[in-house]
Write a protein that holds these residues in place. Structure first.
Motif, PDB file in Angstrom:
ATOM      1  N   ILE A   1      76.388  76.972  42.375  1.00 10.90           N
ATOM      2  CA  ILE A   1      75.632  76.067  42.090  1.00 10.90           C
ATOM      3  C   ILE A   1      74.841  76.062  40.872  1.00 10.90           C
ATOM      4  O   ILE A   1      74.256  77.372  40.631  1.00 10.90           O
ATOM      5  N   SER A   2      74.229  75.126  40.109  1.00 13.65           N
ATOM      6  CA  SER A   2      73.309  75.191  38.905  1.00 13.65           C
ATOM      7  C   SER A   2      72.067  74.397  39.298  1.00 13.65           C
ATOM      8  O   SER A   2      72.276  73.275  40.167  1.00 13.65           O
ATOM      9  N   HIS A   3      70.926  74.681  38.802  1.00 11.03           N
ATOM     10  CA  HIS A   3      69.827  73.959  39.212  1.00 11.03           C
ATOM     11  C   HIS A   3      68.768  74.386  38.369  1.00 11.03           C
ATOM     12  O   HIS A   3      68.563  75.445  38.062  1.00 11.03           O
ATOM     13  N   PRO A   4      67.722  73.466  37.777  1.00 10.63           N
ATOM     14  CA  PRO A   4      66.729  73.510  36.923  1.00 10.63           C
ATOM     15  C   PRO A   4      65.760  74.736  37.415  1.00 10.63           C
ATOM     16  O   PRO A   4      65.125  75.497  36.562  1.00 10.63           O
ATOM     17  N   ASN A   5      65.652  75.008  38.806  1.00 11.69           N
ATOM     18  CA  ASN A   5      64.845  75.781  39.313  1.00 11.69           C
ATOM     19  C   ASN A   5      65.246  77.263  39.802  1.00 11.69           C
ATOM     20  O   ASN A   5      64.594  77.929  40.334  1.00 11.69           O
ATOM     21  N   LEU A   6      66.707  77.255  39.233  1.00 11.80           N
ATOM     22  CA  LEU A   6      67.301  78.680  39.687  1.00 11.80           C
ATOM     23  C   LEU A   6      67.673  79.416  38.437  1.00 11.80           C
ATOM     24  O   LEU A   6      68.004  78.945  37.420  1.00 11.80           O
ATOM     25  N   LYS A   7      67.558  80.751  38.475  1.00  8.75           N
ATOM     26  CA  LYS A   7      67.641  81.732  37.527  1.00  8.75           C
ATOM     27  C   LYS A   7      68.553  82.951  38.038  1.00  8.75           C
ATOM     28  O   LYS A   7      67.956  83.342  39.197  1.00  8.75           O
ATOM     29  N   HIS A   8      69.401  83.308  37.665  1.00  3.16           N
ATOM     30  CA  HIS A   8      70.474  84.179  38.169  1.00  3.16           C
ATOM     31  C   HIS A   8      70.931  85.476  37.500  1.00  3.16           C
ATOM     32  O   HIS A   8      70.856  85.383  36.262  1.00  3.16           O
ATOM     33  N   TYR A   9      70.679  86.708  37.958  1.00  2.29           N
ATOM     34  CA  TYR A   9      70.927  87.738  37.473  1.00  2.29           C
ATOM     35  C   TYR A   9      72.136  88.465  38.000  1.00  2.29           C
ATOM     36  O   TYR A   9      72.212  88.908  39.228  1.00  2.29           O
ATOM     37  N   SER A  10      73.125  88.664  37.168  1.00  2.00           N
ATOM     38  CA  SER A  10      74.292  89.324  37.699  1.00  2.00           C
ATOM     39  C   SER A  10      74.064  91.088  37.754  1.00  2.00           C
ATOM     40  O   SER A  10      74.344  91.376  36.844  1.00  2.00           O
ATOM     41  N   ILE A  11      73.814  91.141  39.075  1.00  2.00           N
ATOM     42  CA  ILE A  11      73.277  92.615  39.007  1.00  2.00           C
ATOM     43  C   ILE A  11      73.642  93.332  40.332  1.00  2.00           C
ATOM     44  O   ILE A  11      73.837  92.837  41.245  1.00  2.00           O
ATOM     45  N   ASP A  12      74.076  94.419  40.478  1.00  2.00           N
ATOM     46  CA  ASP A  12      74.460  95.371  41.539  1.00  2.00           C
ATOM     47  C   ASP A  12      73.032  96.095  41.504  1.00  2.00           C
ATOM     48  O   ASP A  12      72.699  97.039  41.160  1.00  2.00           O
ATOM     49  N   VAL A  13      72.382  95.779  42.829  1.00  2.00           N
ATOM     50  CA  VAL A  13      70.965  96.466  42.941  1.00  2.00           C
ATOM     51  C   VAL A  13      70.931  97.819  43.213  1.00  2.00           C
ATOM     52  O   VAL A  13      69.959  98.570  42.734  1.00  2.00           O
ATOM     53  N   LEU A  14      72.203  98.385  43.581  1.00  2.00           N
ATOM     54  CA  LEU A  14      72.150  99.852  43.850  1.00  2.00           C
ATOM     55  C   LEU A  14      72.440 100.436  42.618  1.00  2.00           C
ATOM     56  O   LEU A  14      72.214 101.794  42.605  1.00  2.00           O
ATOM     57  N   GLN A  15      73.085  99.882  41.647  1.00  2.00           N
ATOM     58  CA  GLN A  15      73.521 100.755  40.676  1.00  2.00           C
ATOM     59  C   GLN A  15      72.784 100.435  39.185  1.00  2.00           C
ATOM     60  O   GLN A  15      72.590 101.066  38.309  1.00  2.00           O
ATOM     61  N   ASP A  16      72.291  99.220  39.204  1.00  2.00           N
ATOM     62  CA  ASP A  16      71.794  98.678  37.922  1.00  2.00           C
ATOM     63  C   ASP A  16      70.258  98.777  38.172  1.00  2.00           C
ATOM     64  O   ASP A  16      69.562  98.753  39.060  1.00  2.00           O
ATOM     65  N   THR A  17      69.574  98.413  36.847  1.00  2.00           N
ATOM     66  CA  THR A  17      68.191  98.422  36.568  1.00  2.00           C
ATOM     67  C   THR A  17      67.917  97.198  37.157  1.00  2.00           C
ATOM     68  O   THR A  17      68.429  96.083  36.680  1.00  2.00           O
ATOM     69  N   LEU A  18      66.864  96.868  37.784  1.00  2.00           N
ATOM     70  CA  LEU A  18      66.482  95.203  38.067  1.00  2.00           C
ATOM     71  C   LEU A  18      65.632  94.951  36.986  1.00  2.00           C
ATOM     72  O   LEU A  18      65.049  95.286  36.158  1.00  2.00           O
ATOM     73  N   PRO A  19      65.866  93.585  36.900  1.00  2.00           N
ATOM     74  CA  PRO A  19      65.263  92.503  35.799  1.00  2.00           C
ATOM     75  C   PRO A  19      63.895  92.677  36.168  1.00  2.00           C
ATOM     76  O   PRO A  19      63.322  92.593  37.125  1.00  2.00           O
ATOM     77  N   GLU A  20      63.115  92.551  34.872  1.00  2.00           N
ATOM     78  CA  GLU A  20      61.513  92.335  35.020  1.00  2.00           C
ATOM     79  C   GLU A  20      61.460  90.830  35.239  1.00  2.00           C
ATOM     80  O   GLU A  20      61.943  90.048  34.597  1.00  2.00           O
ATOM     81  N   ILE A  21      60.597  90.745  36.164  1.00  2.00           N
ATOM     82  CA  ILE A  21      60.267  89.450  36.651  1.00  2.00           C
ATOM     83  C   ILE A  21      58.558  89.300  36.987  1.00  2.00           C
ATOM     84  O   ILE A  21      58.043  89.970  37.547  1.00  2.00           O
ATOM     85  N   GLU A  22      57.953  88.523  35.703  1.00  2.00           N
ATOM     86  CA  GLU A  22      56.523  88.428  35.611  1.00  2.00           C
ATOM     87  C   GLU A  22      55.839  88.294  37.034  1.00  2.00           C
ATOM     88  O   GLU A  22      54.756  88.852  37.317  1.00  2.00           O
ATOM     89  N   SER A  23      56.135  87.207  37.514  1.00  2.00           N
ATOM     90  CA  SER A  23      55.360  86.546  38.628  1.00  2.00           C
ATOM     91  C   SER A  23      56.358  86.359  40.024  1.00  2.00           C
ATOM     92  O   SER A  23      57.264  85.904  39.656  1.00  2.00           O
ATOM     93  N   ILE A  24      55.647  86.949  40.904  1.00  2.00           N
ATOM     94  CA  ILE A  24      56.466  86.806  42.243  1.00  2.00           C
ATOM     95  C   ILE A  24      55.568  86.535  43.428  1.00  2.00           C
ATOM     96  O   ILE A  24      54.508  87.467  43.621  1.00  2.00           O
ATOM     97  N   ASP A  25      56.009  85.711  44.291  1.00  2.00           N
ATOM     98  CA  ASP A  25      55.037  85.405  45.433  1.00  2.00           C
ATOM     99  C   ASP A  25      55.778  85.842  46.583  1.00  2.00           C
ATOM    100  O   ASP A  25      55.310  86.205  47.623  1.00  2.00           O
ATOM    101  N   THR A  26      57.294  85.830  46.749  1.00  2.00           N
ATOM    102  CA  THR A  26      58.062  86.364  47.882  1.00  2.00           C
ATOM    103  C   THR A  26      59.207  87.006  47.324  1.00  2.00           C
ATOM    104  O   THR A  26      59.915  86.751  46.381  1.00  2.00           O
TER     105      THR A  26
END
Length: 227
Positions: free
Chosen positions: A37-62
């Motif tokens: 799905i694509s949506h204006p409120n969605l941003k996707h990062y193709s990452i393997d959480v265990l292997q890769d560096t997590l993306p920097e996200i400036e503001s997080i509530d949940t």
């Protein structure tokens, strides 16, 4: 509008949560594959959480961590690597994400973390040794971090029974097996992903502002009742 980070939102329960939250919140999805799905409120990062560096996200509530595994084997057929891999997916990945994003969460609006356990952490079930061990680790993490972060970030977990997703497709692969699964549960049913998403929506909302350090069984009675 809240900023919600979902780890593993491309399939299954994670995807049901993602679809539910998109209309009213900004959703960051982190998983190996993009959601369909694509949506204006969605941003996707193709990452393997265990292997890769997590993306920097400036503001997080949940932060919602959804990856899991269903590795059902007799103990004699489970290797040490099976236990290690399940623990990595279920616990280490969650810890890595919490450590990475905790500074941003502490600055968030009514911040919360949601993790996932399983009914097999409470109910002894044959062939569930590896998954029960790792999900029991999640429950311990929720209790410990709930206390540690009580003044700043809420953390809870949902412990579902079998849920109809691609992960459980082999267990629910035909009508007979589905009927057997219904009969195993005292309330004569099993979960759909959207049911779990509804519980998730409540737990990350301000309606649940008094709740932290809790494990919520969504079990269709299989843990709770003996009939």
């Amino acid at each position: 509008m809240k900023n919600i980070v979902i780890i593993g939102g491309s399939k299954g329960i994670g995807n049901a949560i993602l679809l539910q939250q998109l209309e009213t919140n900004c959703v960051y999805n982190i998983s190996r594959n993009p959601p369909e799905i694509s949506h204006p409120n969605l941003k996707h990062y193709s990452i393997d959480v265990l292997q890769d560096t997590l993306p920097e996200i400036e503001s997080i509530d949940t932060l919602i961590y959804c990856p899991g595994s269903i590795n059902l084997k007799p103990i004699t057929n489970l290797s040490i690597d099976d236990f290690r891999n399940d623990f990595e997916i279920n616990v280490i990945g969650a810890v890595k994400c919490i450590q990475q994003y905790l500074p941003q969460l502490k600055k968030g609006i009514h911040p919360s973390v949601l993790l996932f356990s399983t009914v097999a952490a409470k109910l002894g079930m044959p062939f569930h040794a590896s998954i029960a061990v790792s999900k029991s680790g999640i429950e311990g993490l929720v209790k410990s971090l709930g206390a540690e972060l009580a003044s700043s970030v809420r953390i809870n977990a949902i412990a579902p029974t079998i849920t109809e997703t691609s992960l459980s497709a082999n267990i629910l692969r035909n009508d007979r097996m589905k009927e057997n699964m219904v009969e195993r549960h005292p309330m004569k049913g099993y979960l759909k992903a959207n049911e779990v998403a509804e519980m998730a929506d409540f737990l990350i909302s301000e309606k649940a502002k008094s709740i932290s350090g809790q494990i919520f069984e969504m079990d269709y009675g299989i843990v709770t009742f003996k009939i």
